[in-house]
Design a protein around this motif. Structure first.
Motif, PDB file in Angstrom:
ATOM      1  N   GLU A 121       0.817  -1.217   0.000  1.00 56.21           N
ATOM      2  CA  GLU A 121       0.000   0.000   0.000  1.00 56.21           C
ATOM      3  C   GLU A 121       0.853   1.271   0.000  1.00 56.21           C
ATOM      4  O   GLU A 121       0.377   2.352  -0.360  1.00 56.21           O
ATOM      5  N   GLU A 122       2.129   1.150   0.384  1.00 59.89           N
ATOM      6  CA  GLU A 122       3.026   2.309   0.403  1.00 59.89           C
ATOM      7  C   GLU A 122       3.951   2.354  -0.811  1.00 59.89           C
ATOM      8  O   GLU A 122       4.729   3.297  -0.958  1.00 59.89           O
ATOM      9  N   TYR A 123       3.864   1.353  -1.646  1.00 62.18           N
ATOM     10  CA  TYR A 123       4.763   1.226  -2.802  1.00 62.18           C
ATOM     11  C   TYR A 123       4.368   2.221  -3.891  1.00 62.18           C
ATOM     12  O   TYR A 123       3.255   2.201  -4.406  1.00 62.18           O
ATOM     13  N   GLU A 124       5.283   3.119  -4.233  1.00 58.04           N
ATOM     14  CA  GLU A 124       5.026   4.139  -5.251  1.00 58.04           C
ATOM     15  C   GLU A 124       6.116   4.083  -6.307  1.00 58.04           C
ATOM     16  O   GLU A 124       7.299   4.095  -5.980  1.00 58.04           O
ATOM     17  N   ARG A 125       5.741   4.036  -7.568  1.00 53.48           N
ATOM     18  CA  ARG A 125       6.707   3.845  -8.646  1.00 53.48           C
ATOM     19  C   ARG A 125       6.208   4.461  -9.949  1.00 53.48           C
ATOM     20  O   ARG A 125       5.016   4.719 -10.116  1.00 53.48           O
ATOM     21  N   SER A 126       7.160   4.692 -10.845  1.00 50.54           N
ATOM     22  CA  SER A 126       6.853   5.081 -12.223  1.00 50.54           C
ATOM     23  C   SER A 126       7.421   4.003 -13.128  1.00 50.54           C
ATOM     24  O   SER A 126       8.533   3.516 -12.910  1.00 50.54           O
ATOM     25  N   VAL A 127       6.634   3.620 -14.130  1.00 47.27           N
ATOM     26  CA  VAL A 127       7.035   2.521 -15.016  1.00 47.27           C
ATOM     27  C   VAL A 127       6.805   2.918 -16.462  1.00 47.27           C
ATOM     28  O   VAL A 127       5.738   3.433 -16.811  1.00 47.27           O
ATOM     29  N   VAL A 128       7.811   2.690 -17.291  1.00 53.39           N
ATOM     30  CA  VAL A 128       7.634   2.886 -18.720  1.00 53.39           C
ATOM     31  C   VAL A 128       7.987   1.584 -19.439  1.00 53.39           C
ATOM     32  O   VAL A 128       8.994   0.951 -19.132  1.00 53.39           O
ATOM     33  N   ASN A 129       7.122   1.158 -20.329  1.00 51.49           N
ATOM     34  CA  ASN A 129       7.358  -0.024 -21.161  1.00 51.49           C
ATOM     35  C   ASN A 129       7.625   0.435 -22.586  1.00 51.49           C
ATOM     36  O   ASN A 129       6.856   1.212 -23.148  1.00 51.49           O
ATOM     37  N   ILE A 130       8.722  -0.073 -23.148  1.00 53.67           N
ATOM     38  CA  ILE A 130       9.211   0.400 -24.445  1.00 53.67           C
ATOM     39  C   ILE A 130       9.381  -0.763 -25.395  1.00 53.67           C
ATOM     40  O   ILE A 130       9.855  -1.829 -25.003  1.00 53.67           O
ATOM     41  N   SER A 131       9.023  -0.544 -26.635  1.00 51.91           N
ATOM     42  CA  SER A 131       9.295  -1.550 -27.657  1.00 51.91           C
ATOM     43  C   SER A 131      10.787  -1.826 -27.696  1.00 51.91           C
ATOM     44  O   SER A 131      11.604  -0.903 -27.763  1.00 51.91           O
ATOM     45  N   GLU A 132      11.172  -3.098 -27.606  1.00 57.55           N
ATOM     46  CA  GLU A 132      12.591  -3.447 -27.614  1.00 57.55           C
ATOM     47  C   GLU A 132      13.263  -2.997 -28.905  1.00 57.55           C
ATOM     48  O   GLU A 132      14.402  -2.530 -28.898  1.00 57.55           O
ATOM     49  N   GLY A 133      12.549  -3.103 -30.018  1.00 56.01           N
ATOM     50  CA  GLY A 133      13.109  -2.663 -31.294  1.00 56.01           C
ATOM     51  C   GLY A 133      13.399  -1.173 -31.302  1.00 56.01           C
ATOM     52  O   GLY A 133      14.439  -0.730 -31.808  1.00 56.01           O
ATOM     53  N   TYR A 134      12.479  -0.393 -30.744  1.00 60.89           N
ATOM     54  CA  TYR A 134      12.668   1.055 -30.663  1.00 60.89           C
ATOM     55  C   TYR A 134      13.858   1.387 -29.781  1.00 60.89           C
ATOM     56  O   TYR A 134      14.686   2.256 -30.113  1.00 60.89           O
ATOM     57  N   LEU A 135      13.964   0.701 -28.639  1.00 53.16           N
ATOM     58  CA  LEU A 135      15.070   0.940 -27.718  1.00 53.16           C
ATOM     59  C   LEU A 135      16.406   0.607 -28.373  1.00 53.16           C
ATOM     60  O   LEU A 135      17.381   1.355 -28.256  1.00 53.16           O
ATOM     61  N   ARG A 136      16.449  -0.521 -29.066  1.00 51.78           N
ATOM     62  CA  ARG A 136      17.687  -0.915 -29.743  1.00 51.78           C
ATOM     63  C   ARG A 136      18.101   0.108 -30.799  1.00 51.78           C
ATOM     64  O   ARG A 136      19.270   0.459 -30.922  1.00 51.78           O
ATOM     65  N   GLU A 137      17.127   0.583 -31.556  1.00 57.79           N
ATOM     66  CA  GLU A 137      17.433   1.559 -32.611  1.00 57.79           C
ATOM     67  C   GLU A 137      17.915   2.870 -32.003  1.00 57.79           C
ATOM     68  O   GLU A 137      18.848   3.506 -32.513  1.00 57.79           O
ATOM     69  N   LEU A 138      17.300   3.280 -30.893  1.00 57.39           N
ATOM     70  CA  LEU A 138      17.682   4.537 -30.248  1.00 57.39           C
ATOM     71  C   LEU A 138      19.128   4.484 -29.758  1.00 57.39           C
ATOM     72  O   LEU A 138      19.898   5.421 -29.982  1.00 57.39           O
ATOM     73  N   VAL A 139      19.510   3.382 -29.091  1.00 52.83           N
ATOM     74  CA  VAL A 139      20.883   3.305 -28.589  1.00 52.83           C
ATOM     75  C   VAL A 139      21.884   3.086 -29.720  1.00 52.83           C
ATOM     76  O   VAL A 139      23.045   3.492 -29.625  1.00 52.83           O
ATOM     77  N   ARG A 140      21.427   2.467 -30.808  1.00 50.05           N
ATOM     78  CA  ARG A 140      22.348   2.248 -31.934  1.00 50.05           C
ATOM     79  C   ARG A 140      22.744   3.562 -32.580  1.00 50.05           C
ATOM     80  O   ARG A 140      23.924   3.814 -32.840  1.00 50.05           O
ATOM     81  N   ILE A 141      21.770   4.425 -32.827  1.00 56.06           N
ATOM     82  CA  ILE A 141      22.065   5.672 -33.539  1.00 56.06           C
ATOM     83  C   ILE A 141      22.753   6.692 -32.636  1.00 56.06           C
ATOM     84  O   ILE A 141      23.309   7.682 -33.117  1.00 56.06           O
ATOM     85  N   THR A 142      22.733   6.448 -31.321  1.00 52.13           N
ATOM     86  CA  THR A 142      23.383   7.380 -30.398  1.00 52.13           C
ATOM     87  C   THR A 142      24.686   6.824 -29.824  1.00 52.13           C
ATOM     88  O   THR A 142      25.338   7.490 -29.027  1.00 52.13           O
ATOM     89  N   GLY A 143      25.044   5.609 -30.235  1.00 51.31           N
ATOM     90  CA  GLY A 143      26.311   5.046 -29.806  1.00 51.31           C
ATOM     91  C   GLY A 143      26.302   4.404 -28.435  1.00 51.31           C
ATOM     92  O   GLY A 143      27.355   4.190 -27.826  1.00 51.31           O
ATOM     93  N   TYR A 144      25.107   4.069 -27.912  1.00 51.42           N
ATOM     94  CA  TYR A 144      25.010   3.463 -26.592  1.00 51.42           C
ATOM     95  C   TYR A 144      24.712   1.970 -26.678  1.00 51.42           C
ATOM     96  O   TYR A 144      24.080   1.395 -25.783  1.00 51.42           O
TER      97      TYR A 144
END
Length: 262
Positions: free
Chosen positions: A71-94
């Protein structure tokens, strides 16, 4: 929005996935804990769940959060397409960061970094694709600058969980597990309870139910066959437990959630 699957900013209290081992198909998850403490299980490793912690969970990776006081647990969660995440880090060198994220699990943030991360999560809840992409990238940059050091809890508890997960379809008793891992039954039960805040029997049941729910919506096997595959002693016992825990029958669960996937 392309790339984002869902984003929940500052959710509080117990949710339907509390203490349930689950995964997201082809979707990565980033979790920021605002308040609360307990344990976070990612694959078969256990990490401390603490305020100002951030967790990177890759696609198709089993994980489970178990706060002491839901009842005290507070969080923020984002779910991202793995393909989108991979492309983002690829073009930025991460590129290498994704692998480090997977190995590390969780990162503790100091006060300022925690405030920055919260602002970035708020931006990611925006409908503007550019703001979302930039916030996600800044979050990855910030996490990488702090390093990815593992903070795994009890190695013995991880071994217990690994053994259970690998043998979930078989008959499991405390005696059998303790003999397989060369640990006394009393000590095994004590350290597992202290670390995970749940009993070994409770963990076994939660894993069996989690596997059964996945099979109900991803296979065409009969319910009785699923019950036996997941280690339940029989169909009637499985039916009683499923209804008691989920509030609906296994057949109703299959019908409701299979329809959502179509």
């Amino acid at each position: 929005m392309e790339g984002i699957v869902s984003c929940k900013y500052r959710s509080r209290g117990k949710d339907e996935l509390y203490n349930v081992r689950h995964f997201h198909d082809n979707v990565a998850e980033i979790l920021l804990v605002h308040k609360g403490n307990g344990v976070m299980t990612i694959r078969d490793k256990i990490y401390p769940l603490e305020s100002s912690s951030i967790y990177f969970i890759r696609e198709n990776t089993f994980h489970c959060s178990t706060p002491k006081k839901s009842e005290e647990y507070e969080r923020s969660v984002v779910n991202i397409s793995e393909g989108y995440l991979r492309e983002l880090v690829r073009i930025t060198g991460y590129d290498k960061i994704l692998e480090k994220m997977e190995q590390a699990g969780g990162i503790m943030l100091d006060f300022e970094a925690s405030r920055t991360a919260e602002k970035l999560f708020l931006q990611m809840s925006s409908e503007k694709r550019w703001e979302y992409s930039m916030a996600l990238l800044k979050l990855i940059e910030m996490a990488s600058s702090r390093g990815f050091e593992q903070n795994v809890l009890s190695n013995k508890v991880s071994q217990i969980m690994t053994y259970i997960n690998r043998n979930i379809g078989e008959e499991l008793s405390l005696e059998k597990i303790s003999r397989a891992l060369f640990i006394s039954k009393y000590h095994m039960c004590r350290i597992f309870k202290e670390t995970t805040r749940m009993s070994i029997a409770g963990y076994i049941l939660s894993q069996r139910l989690s596997l059964a729910k996945n099979m109900l919506i991803s296979t065409e096997k009969s319910i009785s066959e699923i019950a036996l595959t997941c280690g339940f002693s029989g169909f009637s016992y499985f039916s009683r437990v499923f209804k008691a825990k989920e509030g609906i029958t296994a057949g109703e669960y299959r019908k409701r959630f299979s329809a959502q996937l179509d």
